[in-house]
Design a protein around this motif. Structure first.
Motif, short mmCIF file in Angstrom:
data_model
loop_
_atom_site.label_atom_id
_atom_site.label_comp_id
_atom_site.label_asym_id
_atom_site.label_seq_id
_atom_site.Cartn_x
_atom_site.Cartn_y
_atom_site.Cartn_z
N ARG A 152 10.58 -20.58 72.71
CA ARG A 152 11.97 -20.92 72.38
C ARG A 152 12.35 -20.21 71.09
N GLY A 153 13.52 -19.63 71.09
CA GLY A 153 13.99 -18.91 69.92
C GLY A 153 15.50 -18.94 69.86
N ARG A 154 16.03 -18.15 68.98
CA ARG A 154 17.49 -18.11 68.80
C ARG A 154 17.92 -16.70 68.47
N LEU A 155 18.98 -16.28 69.08
CA LEU A 155 19.60 -15.00 68.75
C LEU A 155 20.76 -15.26 67.80
N ALA A 156 20.55 -14.93 66.53
CA ALA A 156 21.62 -15.04 65.55
C ALA A 156 22.56 -13.86 65.72
N PRO A 157 23.76 -13.93 65.17
CA PRO A 157 24.66 -12.78 65.26
C PRO A 157 23.99 -11.50 64.75
N GLY A 158 24.03 -10.47 65.57
CA GLY A 158 23.39 -9.20 65.24
C GLY A 158 22.01 -9.03 65.84
N ASP A 159 21.39 -10.14 66.33
CA ASP A 159 20.05 -10.07 66.90
C ASP A 159 20.09 -9.50 68.33
N SER A 160 18.92 -9.07 68.79
CA SER A 160 18.83 -8.46 70.12
C SER A 160 17.50 -8.79 70.77
N LEU A 161 17.47 -8.70 72.10
CA LEU A 161 16.25 -8.82 72.89
C LEU A 161 16.14 -7.60 73.81
N LEU A 162 14.92 -7.12 73.98
CA LEU A 162 14.63 -6.09 74.97
C LEU A 162 13.65 -6.64 75.98
N LEU A 163 14.02 -6.62 77.26
CA LEU A 163 13.14 -6.97 78.36
C LEU A 163 12.92 -5.70 79.18
N TYR A 164 11.69 -5.42 79.56
CA TYR A 164 11.40 -4.12 80.16
C TYR A 164 10.18 -4.24 81.08
N THR A 165 9.92 -3.22 81.85
CA THR A 165 8.72 -3.17 82.70
C THR A 165 7.69 -2.23 82.10
N ASP A 166 6.48 -2.27 82.67
CA ASP A 166 5.38 -1.53 82.04
C ASP A 166 5.56 -0.01 82.09
N GLY A 167 6.42 0.48 82.99
CA GLY A 167 6.67 1.91 83.03
C GLY A 167 7.30 2.43 81.75
N MET A 168 7.89 1.54 80.97
CA MET A 168 8.50 1.94 79.71
C MET A 168 7.48 2.17 78.60
N VAL A 169 6.33 1.54 78.71
CA VAL A 169 5.40 1.57 77.57
C VAL A 169 3.99 2.03 77.94
N GLU A 170 3.68 2.14 79.21
CA GLU A 170 2.33 2.52 79.61
C GLU A 170 2.27 3.99 79.98
N LEU A 171 1.29 4.67 79.42
CA LEU A 171 0.96 6.04 79.78
C LEU A 171 -0.55 6.15 79.92
N PRO A 172 -1.04 7.08 80.72
CA PRO A 172 -2.49 7.23 80.84
C PRO A 172 -3.13 7.51 79.48
N ARG A 173 -4.25 6.86 79.27
CA ARG A 173 -5.05 7.07 78.04
C ARG A 173 -4.29 6.68 76.78
N ARG A 174 -3.34 5.75 76.88
CA ARG A 174 -2.66 5.26 75.69
C ARG A 174 -2.60 3.75 75.74
N ASP A 175 -2.92 3.10 74.64
CA ASP A 175 -2.88 1.65 74.56
C ASP A 175 -1.44 1.17 74.70
N ILE A 176 -1.26 0.05 75.42
CA ILE A 176 0.09 -0.45 75.66
C ILE A 176 0.79 -0.84 74.37
N ASP A 177 0.03 -1.33 73.37
CA ASP A 177 0.66 -1.70 72.09
C ASP A 177 1.25 -0.48 71.40
N LEU A 178 0.59 0.67 71.54
CA LEU A 178 1.17 1.90 70.97
C LEU A 178 2.45 2.27 71.71
N GLY A 179 2.46 2.03 73.02
CA GLY A 179 3.67 2.30 73.78
C GLY A 179 4.82 1.40 73.37
#
Length: 363
Positions: A293-320
């Protein structure tokens, strides 16, 4: 005397508009195309040096476009027989003509195989394949953003692997509680591209109904049960669901084996991953999904995405994820308009489906 209704049965089983129906039918078109092909074949046999063999290709292409599968097979077989006759009847046996006839013979065999494949898939001629476009449009319609009150901006963007019109990633967006809440879901179905497109179509329709009818805490359990009942060979999916109160900015975030959503706090300008726990959908009975549970204050944002946005071969997902957040911050120096589309184009794997949803509360 009053006019007889169109299509009135006549003695012998006929009807007044049978002739017109026949002309418009596949058989009528096949006869017309067959006559044209026959004229070409006769010309090839009589004057091989003057009549281009490639003219036979024209009725064959028109047959692929407009004839039903059954009639198309007979028409292609007729072309093959006619070409064989032309090869036998010509006196000169020019190498150019024989080679061209063999190529056309092979194309006719390929057309027969195509018609058999259409029957297996259950798709008619090209004009009937608009059904597939309609199915794709239905998936996209599930992700259309509902009308939002002033002060909110929501954008989505999708990109399929290899530029295919179908993808296993999709977005579901709907309003609930009489427009006071917004329900957003980003889903990644197992597989990618056209292989996952049919499962994505079925699942997007089910999720669109479930998320609008159920409270946020019951949505993932219901979606999980739905996938378990389907018993697909590749019947699992990851998803992230956020339910936002459009009056206060309070939100509930749940994840089902999905990459973590990220929140940008306008005050500090920092991005932070949000990691509620939850198993992949369609694997475990009676699965439980934790809630952030959280709150979006004025100016705040959320990004929801799939793994194709951040996963590449031989790269850690956190780096992505770090790379995506850095690219998003760079793009925000310009404008929020079109951020989702620009970010999908800038990051992620071109060999995987990608989906992104941006939720922004204007300051």
């Amino acid at each position: 005397m009053p006019a007889l209704p169109a299509g009135l049965p006549l003695p012998g089983g006929g009807s007044m508009n049978r002739g017109r129906r026949w002309v418009r039918s596949d058989v009528g078109l096949a006869v017309v195309l067959g006559c044209f092909a026959s004229a070409v074949v006769v010309g090839i046999a009589a004057m091989p040096a003057d009549v281009p063999v490639n003219l036979v290709f024209l009725p064959l292409v028109l047959g692929i476009l407009f004839l039903s599968n059954r009639v198309l097979r007979w028409f292609a077989a007729f072309i093959m027989v006619a070409l064989t006759a032309a090869a036998i009847l010509q006196d000169t046996y020019q190498v150019r003509v024989v080679v061209a006839l063999c190529v056309m013979y092979g194309l006719s065999a390929l057309v027969i195989a195509l018609s058999l494949r259409r029957d297996h898939v259950g798709v008619g001629p090209i004009r009937g394949q608009s059904m597939l476009v309609d199915l794709r449009d239905r998936i996209l319609a599930q992700g259309e953003i509902p009308e939002l009150p002033e002060g909110w901006l929501v954008q989505s963007a999708l990109s399929s692997a290899g530029g295919s019109p179908f993808a296993g990633d999709f977005v579901v967006a709907t309003a609930s509680d009489r427009g006071r809440r917004m329900e957003l879901v980003v889903v990644d179905v197992s597989g990618k591209g056209e292989a996952a497109g049919t499962r994505a179509l079925q699942l997007s329709g089910a999720m669109g109904g479930l998320v609008a009818a159920l409270p946020p805490d019951r949505f993932f359990p219901a979606a999980n049960d739905y996938l378990l009942q389907r018993a697909w060979e590749e019947g699992f999916a990851t998803a992230v669901h956020v339910s936002v109160d459009l009056r206060t900015g309070d939100f509930e975030l749940r994840s089902a084996g999905h990459p973590p959503a990220v929140q940008r706090e306008a005050g500090s300008g920092r991005w932070k991953p949000l990691r509620p726990d939850g198993p992949v959908l369609g694997i475990v009975d009676d699965a439980e999904f934790s809630c952030h549970r959280g709150r979006l204050a004025p100016g705040d944002s959320l990004l929801l995405y799939t793994d194709g946005m951040v996963e590449l071969p031989r790269r850690d997902i956190d780096l992505g994820i770090d790379h995506m957040m850095g690219e998003a911050e760079s793009l925000l120096r310009g404008s929020w308009d079109g951020l989702a589309r620009r970010l999908v184009a800038a990051v992620g794997s071109r060999d995987d489906d990608r989906a992104l949803l941006v939720v922004h509360r204007r300051p």
